[in-house]
Scaffold this active site. Sequence first.
Site, short mmCIF file in Angstrom:
data_model
loop_
_atom_site.label_atom_id
_atom_site.label_comp_id
_atom_site.label_asym_id
_atom_site.label_seq_id
_atom_site.Cartn_x
_atom_site.Cartn_y
_atom_site.Cartn_z
N GLU A 111 0.27 8.67 0.06
CA GLU A 111 -0.74 7.94 0.82
C GLU A 111 -0.15 6.64 1.32
O GLU A 111 0.96 6.26 0.91
CB GLU A 111 -1.99 7.68 -0.04
N HIS A 227 -11.64 1.01 4.80
CA HIS A 227 -10.88 2.26 4.95
C HIS A 227 -10.89 2.62 6.43
O HIS A 227 -11.94 2.57 7.07
CB HIS A 227 -11.52 3.37 4.12
N ARG A 274 -3.74 0.14 4.65
CA ARG A 274 -5.07 0.36 5.23
C ARG A 274 -5.57 -0.76 6.11
O ARG A 274 -6.28 -0.51 7.09
CB ARG A 274 -6.08 0.51 4.09
N HIS A 332 -14.87 -0.20 1.92
CA HIS A 332 -14.43 0.83 0.97
C HIS A 332 -14.26 0.29 -0.45
O HIS A 332 -14.64 0.96 -1.41
CB HIS A 332 -13.11 1.39 1.48
N ARG A 367 -5.95 -3.50 -1.91
CA ARG A 367 -5.57 -2.52 -2.94
C ARG A 367 -4.69 -1.41 -2.36
O ARG A 367 -4.94 -0.90 -1.26
CB ARG A 367 -6.84 -1.88 -3.53
C1 SIN Z 1 -8.53 8.09 0.25
O1 SIN Z 1 -8.49 9.20 -0.24
O2 SIN Z 1 -8.19 7.87 1.39
C2 SIN Z 1 -9.05 6.94 -0.58
C3 SIN Z 1 -8.23 6.75 -1.76
C4 SIN Z 1 -8.41 5.40 -2.35
O3 SIN Z 1 -9.38 4.74 -2.06
O4 SIN Z 1 -7.51 4.97 -3.06
#
Ligand code: SIN
Length: 488
Positions: A111, A227, A274, A332, A367
């Site tokens: 990610e 997000h 993000r 988020h 975060r």
């Molecule tokens: C996501 O799956 O994009 C969110 C994961 C997260 O908030 O760490």
Amino acid sequence: MDEPIVIVGAGIAGLTTALAAAPAPVLLLNRGSGQHRPASAMAQGGIAAAVGSGDAPRAHAHDTRVAGAFHNDAAVVNWLCAQAPATIGWLERQGVAFDRDADGNLQLGREGGHGVARIVHAGGDATGARLMQALRWRAQASAHVRCCDGVDVDALLLRGDGVRGVRVRDASGTACEIAARAVVLATGGIGALFARTSNPPGTDGAGLALGMAAGARTRDLEFVQFHPTALDVPDAHCLPLVTEALRGAGARLLDAQGRYLMDGIDARGDLAPRDIVSRAVWRVQREGRQVLLDAREVSGEWSQRFPTVLAACLAQGIDPRQQPIPVTPAAHFHMGGLAVDLHGNTSVPGLYAVGEVACNGVHGANRLASNSLLEGVACGRRLGAALAMREVPAAQGTARWVERGSSLPDAACGRLRQLLWNAAGPVRTGAHLHEALQECRDGLDEGWQSTLAMALLAAARDRVGSLGAHWREDDIPQTVALRIAGGA
Ligand code: SIN
């Protein structure tokens, strides 16, 4: 003493704290079912842990601090990242079955902000729900935990200068007072205070507001993570998340003309942190253009890897295997909260906080993806074990109740959400923050939501420079300021 440890909130952090406190008696209070489903149950990202070959907790810690704009507390980051592999092991012992490949190795996803693939999932993008299911089952089967659903904690009992009880109200408004040897707030974040959120409606900051009413110190309130890819359902408040793991699997953001959105913005492209991606999406939307996530090339079985996203899109008449998904930024995660040390102590004796409502400095100004379930479990285990060992003296001193205060009427809540979204969303300016504060003060009824919003707006106004998720469009970068002043 048979007074229980009272834990307010039954998401991942609350459940883990409850389990780890054995054999001390625990009363686990849950605001409810239905619309008050904890955000943990909706978490699609997994758990970040340096368990892959060639990976190390030090590398995980580095990525955590880069994402956090080095505003993080380094000691807490190092501790959390070192705990991550053992946290996966503990969860497996609680009955969580993580996704494995044909050879039995943990499948690792990638990610934004992570230098390597290190995200562990359970049931693909249903990780939060799987964790909740396993931990809730454990809690219900544990003799030391009593669960009580459908109750709101609206006041704390102080004796001397310490917290020694709570007042709960059920759905009919009937109040009941409960003495406690310690009170733990595990109530989650504040996403639902914004007009667009990936969180459920119950994440409205009620626990944070209660802790603040008791005089607990707060920290970093201005840092809210947006997000970049919630499903853009027109006029909806709580939006389904479209997990970042899709971009980790090759999905790309496009504008309505089919141009790749992140080209020329950041070398990490769609997997930039993000805050950077959210601002890129926000700016295109502000020009009145739509943003889409093209996930048609994502390989593998959608029903196994992304069942939650697939179902949410199909429910809106969008088949993500055949067509791009309309997306929008959404509030988020709250990096700020009640200031705690690594042991979960707030500044008020007897009052503890864990998970998103707390701020121990681990996330800094932004975060890193998939560090929140990790924090909830690792910190919950540590706090629960410490509370179980703690000797509590008999309560002394005059009893005094501190109340969270009255709630804003629904219509005023709606206005407040829009106000926060416009002024304290992904892109902020001093002038908008100032105006929003005045409107909260003069134009809204009194209510704990507006008190909390004002604290957030004031913190955002006072941090004049951009940092991490807190982006001030009116911030003049230092180099430019020097040039204007003729210094460089
Ligand atoms: C996501 O799956 O994009 C969110 C994961 C997260 O908030 O760490």
